[in-house]
Design an enzyme around this catalytic site. Structure first.
Site, PDB file in Angstrom:
ATOM      1  N   ASP A 219     -56.628  31.784 -27.622  1.00 32.77           N
ATOM      2  CA  ASP A 219     -57.055  31.151 -26.091  1.00 32.77           C
ATOM      3  C   ASP A 219     -58.503  31.429 -26.141  1.00 32.77           C
ATOM      4  O   ASP A 219     -59.284  31.677 -26.939  1.00 32.77           O
ATOM      5  CB  ASP A 219     -56.061  31.545 -24.925  1.00 32.77           C
ATOM      6  N   HIS A 242     -60.764  29.917 -28.374  1.00 28.90           N
ATOM      7  CA  HIS A 242     -61.001  28.684 -27.668  1.00 28.90           C
ATOM      8  C   HIS A 242     -62.622  28.663 -26.907  1.00 28.90           C
ATOM      9  O   HIS A 242     -62.973  27.866 -25.787  1.00 28.90           O
ATOM     10  CB  HIS A 242     -59.994  28.101 -26.402  1.00 28.90           C
TER      11      HIS A 242
END
Ligand SMILES: *[C@@H]1O[C@H](CO)[C@@H](O)[C@H](O)[C@H]1NC(C)=O
Ligand SMILES: *[C@@H]1O[C@H](CO)[C@@H](O)[C@H](O)[C@H]1NC(C)=O
Ligand SMILES: *[C@@H]1O[C@H](CO)[C@@H](O)[C@H](O)[C@H]1NC(C)=O
Ligand SMILES: *[C@@H]1O[C@H](CO)[C@@H](O)[C@H](O)[C@H]1NC(C)=O
Length: 396
Positions: A219, A242
């Site tokens: 993430d 991310h």
């Protein structure tokens, strides 16, 4: 003369005793920890922590020695301890129970594996490796049941350095409601397909420095959310992951604010996003006064990304209200992108983004094609190098 010598001698002795009493170390091995990697050492750690926190010394250290592996379950490190300094020196390795069913939650307060609360002047450091066996959780258990590795909350003056976090079930490090915190030289290493494993999650904190960290995760490498201000992030390698994200903000109509964020000297390696601000429709508040600069991308996508329509599921209803995004500079952002959209500025028509500056941008697609650009309702200016040609920004 003799009296003077005796006086000096006694004075020196008492000085030494003052110095030696001002700092005391507590080794977990002296509280029953075994460090075999098989015996549960949670209780020994708890007792060592109590001694470290309750000691009358103004400065104490809890030692987790090298050359051993400690099996640890949920563990609370709660203060206040009222010290000039409290150190946690972790040079041994820490491992988690090997199956989710072996985690024991004794007080219904079990979102965090290691939970530091109300401990001022705290320093956690060492070259220990903290491994969470997250692969047993990632694809089989509900998100809210998965433990975060380390949460530090409600404190002033905290430093965290040296440690490595590996394969954690949920987030790796959470900094919550802290004033003056410095995270440096930590390594985060989880695979790109491990869900919701944010590297460093910062919430409700002010005066935050994060530097010299290597973060690979599934993430956000770093996420900065509501109530956070005065953040400096530099010298970070991020990937997989991310990117470095402000947000998400404004979920469920929340009033969220984040301001004064500087991100510099970052390498994104094959990340899904790069320098990102993400807000939900329907929220209020602002994300403002931010600089993302000196960023190198290797095969990442949406390297520059403002998304005021963030939605982590299939369908989000259209709403008028939105957080205000303003005064955001992206400067000296170079490298290659993997997908077509390298620059994405998707702002709301009712609350457009303003004062967006793109200065010296040079991003090409892998195959030397031009990377593409998308903007909506974004106002600001472009200066310096401008590849791919960013023409969709509205003039102020
Ligand atoms: C933290 O350290 C500072 C500086 O040494 C000291 O003034 C302050 O009282 C300490 N905080 C606590 C809670 O002891
Ligand atoms: C912060 O904590 C450290 C110990 O961890 C201490 O030496 C230092 O004085 C503290 N600084 C302030 C401003 O309290
Ligand atoms: C960074 O941490 C490692 C241990 O993980 C240590 O060996 C190294 O000296 C640290 N580097 C700096 C600059 O503090
Ligand atoms: C814009 O943001 C930068 C970086 O935080 C800050 O230094 C500057 O003062 C801000 N400008 C305005 C007009 O607020």
């Amino acid at each position: 003369m003799e009296k003077l010598l005796i006086f000096v001698f006694v004075f020196t002795l008492s000085l030494f005793s003052v110095i030696s009493h001002s700092h005391t170390a507590f080794n977990v091995l002296n509280y029953g920890a075994v460090g075999s990697g098989r015996t549960d050492d949670t209780h020994a750690f708890s007792r060592a922590w109590e001694a470290t926190c309750m000691s009358s010394s103004s400065s104490t250290t809890m030692d987790v020695p090298s050359g051993k592996t400690f099996l640890i379950n949920y563990l609370h490190f709660h203060g206040p301890c009222n010290k000039k300094s409290i150190n946690i020196e972790i040079n041994g390795n820490i491992i988690a129970p090997s199956e989710p069913s072996e985690w024991r939650c004794e007080n219904n307060d079990c979102h965090n594996w290691m939970d530091f609360r109300h401990v001022d002047n705290l320093s956690i450091r060492g070259n220990g490796v903290i491994t969470g066996d997250g692969d047993k959780w990632w694809h089989t258990s509900e998100l809210h049941s998965r433990p975060n590795a380390l949460k530090i909350s409600s404190a002033n003056n905290v430093t965290l350095s040296g440690l490595t976090f590996k394969d954690i079930p949920h987030m790796h490090v959470i900094l919550d409601s802290l004033t003056s915190v410095h995270v440096s030289n930590i390594t985060i290493d989880s695979p790109g397909d491990s869900p919701n494993t944010d590297g460093i999650h910062i919430t409700g904190s002010t005066n935050v420095v994060v530097d010299h960290c290597r973060i690979g995760t599934g993430d956000d490498c770093i996420s900065i959310v509501s109530g956070t201000s005065n953040v400096k992030i530099s010298n970070i390698v991020c990937g997989p992951g991310h990117g470095i994200s402000v947000g998400s903000l404004g979920k469920n109509g929340n009033h969220d604010i984040v301001e004064n964020v500087e991100v510099s000297n970052v390498v994104f390696i094959r990340t899904m996003n790069g320098a990102r601000i993400k807000t939900w429709q329907g929220g209020s508040g602002f994300a403002r006064n931010m600089v993302f600069e000196k960023i190198l991308s290797h095969e990442s996508s949406r390297i520059i990304d403002i998304d005021q329509f963030y939605c982590d599921h299939m369908h989000c209803v259209t709403q008028e209200s939105a957080l205000k995004v303003s005064n955001i500079t992206f400067r000296q952002i170079l490298g290659t992108s993997s997908k077509h959209t390298a620059v994405n500025l998707e702002c709301s028509s009712s609350v457009p983004c303003t004062d967006i500056v793109l200065d010296d941008i040079y991003i090409v697609q892998n195959d030397k094609q031009r990377a593409s650009v998308a903007c909506n309702n974004a106002y600001g200016r472009v200066q310096g190098m401008n590849v791919p040609d960013i023409r969709c920004l509205n003039q102020m």
